[in-house]
Design an enzyme around this catalytic site. Structure first.
Site, mmCIF file in Angstrom:
data_model
loop_
_atom_site.group_PDB
_atom_site.id
_atom_site.type_symbol
_atom_site.label_atom_id
_atom_site.label_comp_id
_atom_site.label_asym_id
_atom_site.label_seq_id
_atom_site.Cartn_x
_atom_site.Cartn_y
_atom_site.Cartn_z
ATOM 1 N N LYS A 54 0.830 -1.207 0.000
ATOM 2 C CA LYS A 54 0.000 0.000 0.000
ATOM 3 C C LYS A 54 0.861 1.252 0.000
ATOM 4 C CE LYS A 54 0.031 1.463 4.532
ATOM 5 N NZ LYS A 54 1.321 1.050 5.009
ATOM 6 N N THR A 111 -3.737 5.674 3.864
ATOM 7 C CA THR A 111 -2.387 6.121 3.537
ATOM 8 C C THR A 111 -2.345 6.898 2.222
ATOM 9 O OG1 THR A 111 -1.536 4.196 4.689
ATOM 10 C CG2 THR A 111 0.001 5.337 3.257
#
Length: 141
Positions: A54, A111
């Site tokens: 990610k 994120t």
């Protein structure tokens, strides 16, 4: 999870891989009176790779934001990243679908869209060609 939000007593969500459900309940009990929610998974491979990769996708989101490519691009990136992540997790031996939970999709959105995300900011800096100390920042993260 964004640590600044945890320190500010905001809600946080995470996944814990453990085979022994008693261990899960012990951890959940430790955080019972906090705003940290712990969910269970039994796919350590899937969540581990989701959490790692990610960060790469978050940099792509930062690049797209710095280039002002728009919200539609952000939506496309989310779908493409999640699809690719699911394929990678499956090929590496994780459970298909694991990336669609907190450690995958939840962590990706957090994120990739947070102004407080180091990796999102790294993507922005790459576009601005501010790379003098970027290797030091990547190593620290």
């Amino acid at each position: 999870m964004i640590s600044e939000e945890i320190r500010a007593d905001r809600y946080a969500f995470g996944q814990l891989d453990c085979r022994d459900l008693a261990s899960l309940h012990t951890v959940q009990t430790c955080f019972r009176h906090t705003k940290l929610y712990i969910d269970h998974t039994s796919d350590i491979t899937g969540i581990s790779w989701s959490v790692i990769l990610k960060n790469v996708y978050a940099m792509a989101f930062g690049m797209a934001d710095e280039l002002k490519l728009g919200d539609n691009m952000r939506g496309y990136l989310a779908v493409a990243a999640l699809h690719e992540l699911n394929q990678i997790v499956h090929l590496i031996g994780g459970q298909t679908g694991s990336p669609y939970h907190l450690a995958g999709l939840g962590d990706l959105i957090t994120t990739a869209t947070s102004e407080g995300s180091h990796h999102h900011e790294l993507g922005r800096r790459l576009v601005r060609e501010e790379t003098d100390d970027i290797s030091e920042k990547v190593l620290i993260l």
